[in-house]
Scaffold this active site. Structure first.
Site, PDB file in Angstrom:
ATOM      1  N   SER A  30       9.550   5.457  -3.303  1.00 55.72           N
ATOM      2  CA  SER A  30       9.367   4.484  -2.225  1.00 55.72           C
ATOM      3  C   SER A  30       8.346   5.025  -1.235  1.00 55.72           C
ATOM      4  O   SER A  30       8.235   6.243  -1.048  1.00 55.72           O
ATOM      5  CB  SER A  30      10.705   4.279  -1.509  1.00 55.72           C
ATOM      6  OG  SER A  30      10.501   3.682  -0.249  1.00 55.72           O
ATOM      7  N   GLY A  58       0.809  -1.218   0.000  1.00 58.19           N
ATOM      8  CA  GLY A  58       0.000   0.000   0.000  1.00 58.19           C
ATOM      9  C   GLY A  58       0.839   1.262   0.000  1.00 58.19           C
ATOM     10  O   GLY A  58       2.030   1.232  -0.303  1.00 58.19           O
ATOM     11  N   HIS A  61       4.677   1.711  -7.949  1.00 57.94           N
ATOM     12  CA  HIS A  61       3.712   0.604  -7.920  1.00 57.94           C
ATOM     13  C   HIS A  61       2.867   0.612  -9.199  1.00 57.94           C
ATOM     14  O   HIS A  61       2.609  -0.427  -9.800  1.00 57.94           O
ATOM     15  CB  HIS A  61       2.756   0.753  -6.725  1.00 57.94           C
ATOM     16  CG  HIS A  61       3.407   0.644  -5.386  1.00 57.94           C
ATOM     17  ND1 HIS A  61       3.513   1.702  -4.514  1.00 57.94           N
ATOM     18  CD2 HIS A  61       3.972  -0.410  -4.759  1.00 57.94           C
ATOM     19  CE1 HIS A  61       4.112   1.301  -3.409  1.00 57.94           C
ATOM     20  NE2 HIS A  61       4.406   0.031  -3.518  1.00 57.94           N
TER      21      HIS A  61
HETATM   22  P1  AMP Z   1       6.119  -2.456  -1.531  1.00 53.71           P
HETATM   23  O1  AMP Z   1       4.760  -1.882  -1.449  1.00 53.71           O
HETATM   24  O2  AMP Z   1       7.192  -1.514  -1.102  1.00 53.71           O
HETATM   25  O3  AMP Z   1       6.221  -3.824  -0.881  1.00 53.71           O
HETATM   26  O4  AMP Z   1       6.401  -2.706  -3.092  1.00 53.71           O
HETATM   27  C1  AMP Z   1       5.562  -3.497  -3.873  1.00 53.71           C
HETATM   28  C2  AMP Z   1       6.217  -3.752  -5.203  1.00 53.71           C
HETATM   29  O5  AMP Z   1       6.453  -2.511  -5.863  1.00 53.71           O
HETATM   30  C3  AMP Z   1       7.583  -4.452  -5.085  1.00 53.71           C
HETATM   31  O6  AMP Z   1       7.706  -5.408  -6.123  1.00 53.71           O
HETATM   32  C4  AMP Z   1       8.553  -3.323  -5.273  1.00 53.71           C
HETATM   33  O7  AMP Z   1       9.813  -3.719  -5.774  1.00 53.71           O
HETATM   34  C5  AMP Z   1       7.808  -2.451  -6.278  1.00 53.71           C
HETATM   35  N1  AMP Z   1       8.296  -1.066  -6.237  1.00 53.71           N
HETATM   36  C6  AMP Z   1       8.416  -0.272  -5.149  1.00 53.71           C
HETATM   37  N2  AMP Z   1       8.950   0.912  -5.485  1.00 53.71           N
HETATM   38  C7  AMP Z   1       9.185   0.861  -6.824  1.00 53.71           C
HETATM   39  C8  AMP Z   1       9.747   1.769  -7.767  1.00 53.71           C
HETATM   40  N3  AMP Z   1      10.186   2.973  -7.409  1.00 53.71           N
HETATM   41  N4  AMP Z   1       9.839   1.376  -9.063  1.00 53.71           N
HETATM   42  C9  AMP Z   1       9.406   0.139  -9.444  1.00 53.71           C
HETATM   43  N5  AMP Z   1       8.869  -0.768  -8.597  1.00 53.71           N
HETATM   44  C10 AMP Z   1       8.766  -0.404  -7.304  1.00 53.71           C
END
Ligand code: AMP
Length: 275
Positions: free
Chosen positions: A181, A27, A33
């Site tokens: 992020s 989330g 994302h």
């Molecule tokens: P998270 O919500 O942080 O667990 O991320 C969910 C998914 O989104 C994971 O596969 C991450 O690697 C991907 N993700 C997060 N930030 C980025 C970004 N800046 N660029 C590409 N993918 C991302």
């Protein structure tokens, strides 16, 4: 867009779908994302996004408690992206409060992030495996932003014979190079001018590391530059893209990985390059 909270209800819905693409998230969605979702869009493919802040992957309770939650806005974004189904299970449904089992891994144990966040990857693989067992996707979309996570999950899926194709999506960045992020919003304003330094160091490594003998030197320089500028650096490491270990003699495809803290926020980033 359909929203599901229970395993049984989403499984009932998915049993009627022939092609499933899955994007697991915690989330607080951002353009990074959404780039995964955009890549997942294909005719006749049902796109499922999960939103679940996974307690098991936080080795720091405070970090878990302060993880940003913006469900209303997330759902708005997902609707705009024409996502088919959103899975928002409770901890009870995922059984993360009283887990009796946890997966472990060996290939990057005590290395890179695992040396600084013990238990983190065990938590990640445990939950992603559970989610994949529930959703049974044909495609799993993961970001290269979390390079070690992507690497471990690829190996896990291969070793446990999951019939799932992992799709790796490039890192989406802000104009200043900062990898998007969910934690970026927690960075204090006073650091605004410093946040591009991490990516700049990665670019510098890519530019100057022309052969394997340069590795130690470029790692040390980046470590020292960041430290001098006030970052608390966990590691700067140049590894093989194939094994994520130190590259062997003939390896050409490398990746530089950095984890460093700016104030109380820990950031990770990486860049792939060839020599
Ligand atoms: P998270 O919500 O942080 O667990 O991320 C969910 C998914 O989104 C994971 O596969 C991450 O690697 C991907 N993700 C997060 N930030 C980025 C970004 N800046 N660029 C590409 N993918 C991302």
């Amino acid at each position: 867009m359909k929203i599901f909270k229970s395993i049984s209800s989403i499984q009932k819905y998915l049993s009627k779908q022939s092609q499933i693409a899955f994007v697991p998230t915690m989330g607080n969605l951002h353009q990074g994302h959404l780039s995964l979702i955009q890549k997942a869009k294909k005719p006749k493919t049902c796109i499922v996004v999960s939103i679940f802040v996974n307690r098991l992957q936080f080795n720091d309770k405070k970090d878990f408690a302060s993880y940003p939650k913006t469900l209303k806005q997330d759902l708005e974004y997902l609707k705009n992206e024409c996502v088919d189904a959103v899975f928002i299970p409770t901890e009870q449904e995922m059984n993360t409060n009283h887990s009796e089992f946890k997966l472990s891994f060996f290939n990057l144990e005590y290395q890179l992030c695992d040396a600084f966040r013990p238990g983190h990857f065990e938590g990640v693989i445990t939950i992603v495996m559970k989610l994949c067992n529930i959703i049974q996707p044909h495609y799993l979309f993961l970001g290269k932003k979390d390079y070690q996570q992507l690497f471990i999950l690829k190996n896990l899926m291969r070793e446990f014979c999951y019939p799932i194709k992992i799709m790796a999506v490039p890192t989406k960045r802000e104009k200043n190079g900062l990898a998007m992020s969910s934690r970026n919003g927690l960075i204090q304003k006073k650091y605004t001018t410093k946040i591009s330094e991490l990516y700049n160091e990665l670019m510098q490594i890519k530019k100057t590391c022309k052969s394997l003998i340069h590795i130690k030197k470029v790692e040390l320089r980046a470590f020292q530059n960041l430290t001098k500028n006030g970052w608390i650096v966990d590691y700067v490491s140049v590894r093989s893209q194939k094994t994520l270990l130190s590259p062997k003699n003939n390896e050409k495809k490398l990746v530089a990985l950095i984890a460093a803290h700016l104030g109380n926020v820990r950031l990770i980033d990486n860049i792939e390059f060839c020599i």
